[in-house]
Design a protein around this motif. Structure first.
Motif, PDB file in Angstrom:
ATOM      1  N   GLY A  44       0.834  -1.190   0.000  1.00 44.91           N
ATOM      2  CA  GLY A  44       0.000   0.000   0.000  1.00 44.91           C
ATOM      3  C   GLY A  44       0.866   1.236   0.000  1.00 44.91           C
ATOM      4  O   GLY A  44       2.099   1.158  -0.006  1.00 44.91           O
ATOM      5  N   ALA A  45       0.216   2.395   0.026  1.00 45.02           N
ATOM      6  CA  ALA A  45       0.925   3.674   0.034  1.00 45.02           C
ATOM      7  C   ALA A  45       0.636   4.415   1.336  1.00 45.02           C
ATOM      8  O   ALA A  45      -0.434   4.259   1.919  1.00 45.02           O
ATOM      9  CB  ALA A  45       0.495   4.522  -1.158  1.00 45.02           C
ATOM     10  N   GLY A  46       1.587   5.192   1.804  1.00 45.06           N
ATOM     11  CA  GLY A  46       1.383   6.004   3.002  1.00 45.06           C
ATOM     12  C   GLY A  46       1.035   5.168   4.222  1.00 45.06           C
ATOM     13  O   GLY A  46       1.647   4.126   4.485  1.00 45.06           O
ATOM     14  N   THR A  47       0.022   5.623   4.967  1.00 44.48           N
ATOM     15  CA  THR A  47      -0.394   4.910   6.185  1.00 44.48           C
ATOM     16  C   THR A  47      -0.722   3.456   5.898  1.00 44.48           C
ATOM     17  O   THR A  47      -0.358   2.565   6.671  1.00 44.48           O
ATOM     18  CB  THR A  47      -1.625   5.612   6.796  1.00 44.48           C
ATOM     19  OG1 THR A  47      -1.273   6.935   7.188  1.00 44.48           O
ATOM     20  CG2 THR A  47      -2.124   4.855   8.013  1.00 44.48           C
ATOM     21  N   SER A  48      -1.384   3.192   4.781  1.00 42.48           N
ATOM     22  CA  SER A  48      -1.759   1.823   4.434  1.00 42.48           C
ATOM     23  C   SER A  48      -0.528   0.930   4.295  1.00 42.48           C
ATOM     24  O   SER A  48      -0.504  -0.195   4.798  1.00 42.48           O
ATOM     25  CB  SER A  48      -2.562   1.812   3.131  1.00 42.48           C
ATOM     26  OG  SER A  48      -3.784   2.504   3.280  1.00 42.48           O
ATOM     27  N   GLY A  49       0.489   1.425   3.601  1.00 44.60           N
ATOM     28  CA  GLY A  49       1.712   0.649   3.445  1.00 44.60           C
ATOM     29  C   GLY A  49       2.432   0.448   4.760  1.00 44.60           C
ATOM     30  O   GLY A  49       2.960  -0.637   5.040  1.00 44.60           O
ATOM     31  N   ARG A  50       2.451   1.500   5.588  1.00 42.23           N
ATOM     32  CA  ARG A  50       3.136   1.389   6.885  1.00 42.23           C
ATOM     33  C   ARG A  50       2.469   0.355   7.780  1.00 42.23           C
ATOM     34  O   ARG A  50       3.135  -0.404   8.494  1.00 42.23           O
ATOM     35  CB  ARG A  50       3.159   2.755   7.579  1.00 42.23           C
ATOM     36  CG  ARG A  50       3.995   3.788   6.832  1.00 42.23           C
ATOM     37  CD  ARG A  50       4.026   5.146   7.514  1.00 42.23           C
ATOM     38  NE  ARG A  50       4.669   6.120   6.645  1.00 42.23           N
ATOM     39  CZ  ARG A  50       4.045   7.073   5.971  1.00 42.23           C
ATOM     40  NH1 ARG A  50       2.721   7.217   6.104  1.00 42.23           N
ATOM     41  NH2 ARG A  50       4.704   7.883   5.183  1.00 42.23           N
ATOM     42  N   LEU A  51       1.141   0.318   7.778  1.00 42.96           N
ATOM     43  CA  LEU A  51       0.423  -0.639   8.610  1.00 42.96           C
ATOM     44  C   LEU A  51       0.688  -2.075   8.151  1.00 42.96           C
ATOM     45  O   LEU A  51       0.808  -2.985   8.962  1.00 42.96           O
ATOM     46  CB  LEU A  51      -1.072  -0.334   8.589  1.00 42.96           C
ATOM     47  CG  LEU A  51      -1.492   0.930   9.334  1.00 42.96           C
ATOM     48  CD1 LEU A  51      -2.954   1.263   9.059  1.00 42.96           C
ATOM     49  CD2 LEU A  51      -1.258   0.789  10.834  1.00 42.96           C
ATOM     50  N   GLY A  52       0.774  -2.269   6.827  1.00 42.47           N
ATOM     51  CA  GLY A  52       1.091  -3.593   6.319  1.00 42.47           C
ATOM     52  C   GLY A  52       2.479  -4.045   6.729  1.00 42.47           C
ATOM     53  O   GLY A  52       2.684  -5.193   7.142  1.00 42.47           O
ATOM     54  N   ILE A  53       3.441  -3.146   6.626  1.00 41.35           N
ATOM     55  CA  ILE A  53       4.813  -3.471   7.024  1.00 41.35           C
ATOM     56  C   ILE A  53       4.871  -3.769   8.518  1.00 41.35           C
ATOM     57  O   ILE A  53       5.559  -4.703   8.960  1.00 41.35           O
ATOM     58  CB  ILE A  53       5.767  -2.322   6.646  1.00 41.35           C
ATOM     59  CG1 ILE A  53       5.936  -2.284   5.120  1.00 41.35           C
ATOM     60  CG2 ILE A  53       7.121  -2.476   7.337  1.00 41.35           C
ATOM     61  CD1 ILE A  53       6.731  -1.102   4.613  1.00 41.35           C
ATOM     62  N   LEU A  54       4.151  -2.998   9.323  1.00 44.79           N
ATOM     63  CA  LEU A  54       4.120  -3.229  10.769  1.00 44.79           C
ATOM     64  C   LEU A  54       3.589  -4.628  11.083  1.00 44.79           C
ATOM     65  O   LEU A  54       4.180  -5.367  11.876  1.00 44.79           O
ATOM     66  CB  LEU A  54       3.249  -2.172  11.443  1.00 44.79           C
ATOM     67  CG  LEU A  54       2.977  -2.362  12.938  1.00 44.79           C
ATOM     68  CD1 LEU A  54       4.271  -2.309  13.732  1.00 44.79           C
ATOM     69  CD2 LEU A  54       2.000  -1.306  13.443  1.00 44.79           C
ATOM     70  N   ASP A  55       2.472  -5.009  10.455  1.00 42.18           N
ATOM     71  CA  ASP A  55       1.901  -6.321  10.735  1.00 42.18           C
ATOM     72  C   ASP A  55       2.851  -7.436  10.310  1.00 42.18           C
ATOM     73  O   ASP A  55       3.017  -8.429  11.027  1.00 42.18           O
ATOM     74  CB  ASP A  55       0.552  -6.471  10.026  1.00 42.18           C
ATOM     75  CG  ASP A  55      -0.253  -7.622  10.587  1.00 42.18           C
ATOM     76  OD1 ASP A  55      -0.769  -7.484  11.712  1.00 42.18           O
ATOM     77  OD2 ASP A  55      -0.360  -8.667   9.919  1.00 42.18           O
TER      78      ASP A  55
END
Length: 304
Positions: free
Chosen positions: A68-79
């Motif tokens: 994803g991009a932005g917040t969406s990408g960051r949340l995916g990486i975190l999980d």
């Protein structure tokens, strides 16, 4: 156009936001957040279907890939990053990608999300295979980076899941399955790091945790496949062994020492009275499912 998106709409409850007291702002945010779990709950069947597909693909050697991009990408990486320490999973099994690359985790990369070919290129770079599951995360449901990646994934034969917070979004045409918790307008118009971000995190929690449960990574509600990499996790490993076996603290430490810190192995050793290598063989034959390994190692004599 963004005008028709629920996530971009103005929230009537916060039209006088700048005139509220600090306490009123806090209460308003909290009140708006109260509906997030309900929105996610309305997607229960879709989430369950996704978990079963992910579990099947992981069992067959595939991967779960968030992008994803932005917040969406960051949340995916975190999980993705949380899976190895929590479930002792291979770091290559759950992968997170963000438009603009690793630097975009902390700094906005202008224009990265607007290029659909970049989504395809990022998936190509990690050698996406037909056995993988991709979860394209786009709150708006129209992010070109995500749509490009989803389109490529389906062409390749990977299972494509879209996660958005808008109904009837554009990405629907590029997915095998859509998960769409609609949380309504943000109190700060368009700031989807808030309610939409929270809903996204909740869904990702369910996808990874549910899939790992199906992979035998838990025993009851105990995270028996954790990787003890620090003082806190070492203490947790001891508590888990104690809870699953009934031994005292000293015995739990001794079991873990004998089993190279492997929580599952220690529990099987205790219940079957077999050596660590034999316990590992039982776990391998049971595909990592602890309860099944103990049953097999005791011919069903131990009931858990």
């Amino acid at each position: 156009m963004l005008d028709h998106l629920t996530t971009e709409a103005s929230n009537p409850a916060s039209e006088q936001l700048d005139e509220l007291s600090t306490l009123e702002v806090v209460k308003l945010i909290n009140d708006q957040d109260a509906g997030i779990a309900e929105a996610v709950g309305r997607q229960a069947q879709q989430i369950a279907t996704a978990i079963d597909v992910i579990s099947d693909r992981l069992h067959s050697g595939g991967r779960l890939i968030y992008f994803g991009a932005g917040t969406s990408g960051r949340l995916g990486i975190l999980d993705a990053a949380e899976c190895p320490p929590t479930f002792r999973s291979d770091p290559r099994q759950v992968v997170g990608l963000i438009a603009g690359g690793p630097s975009a985790m902390t700094t906005a990369v202008e224009g990265a999300e607007d290029n659909p070919s970049l989504g395809m290129q990022d998936l190509e770079r990690i050698s996406l295979s037909p056995n993988d599951v991709v979860v394209g995360i786009a709150t708006s449901g129209r992010t070109p980076y995500v749509i490009g990646g989803l389109e490529y994934a389906r062409e390749l034969g990977a299972y494509a899941i879209g996660l958005t917070c808008n109904d009837n979004s554009e990405l629907k045409s590029y997915c095998d399955l859509v998960i769409a918790p609609v949380v309504g307008p943000e109190i700060l118009s368009g700031s989807t790091r808030m309610k939409a971000g929270t809903a996204t995190k909740m869904v990702l929690n369910m996808l990874s945790t549910g899939a790992m449960i199906r992979q035998g990574k838990t025993f009851g509600n105990l995270m028996v496949d954790l990787r003890a990499t620090n003082t806190k996790l070492n203490a947790r490993a001891r508590r888990i062994v104690k809870a699953a076996t009934g031994v005292d603290d000293a015995e739990a430490v001794e079991l873990l020492d004998r089993c190279n810190g492997e929580v599952k192995t220690a529990i099987v050793v205790h219940h079957t009275e077999q050596a660590p290598d034999a316990a590992r063989t039982l776990l391998d034959r049971a595909y990592g499912h602890l309860r099944r390994a103990i049953h097999d190692g005791t011919n069903g004599a131990v009931r858990l």
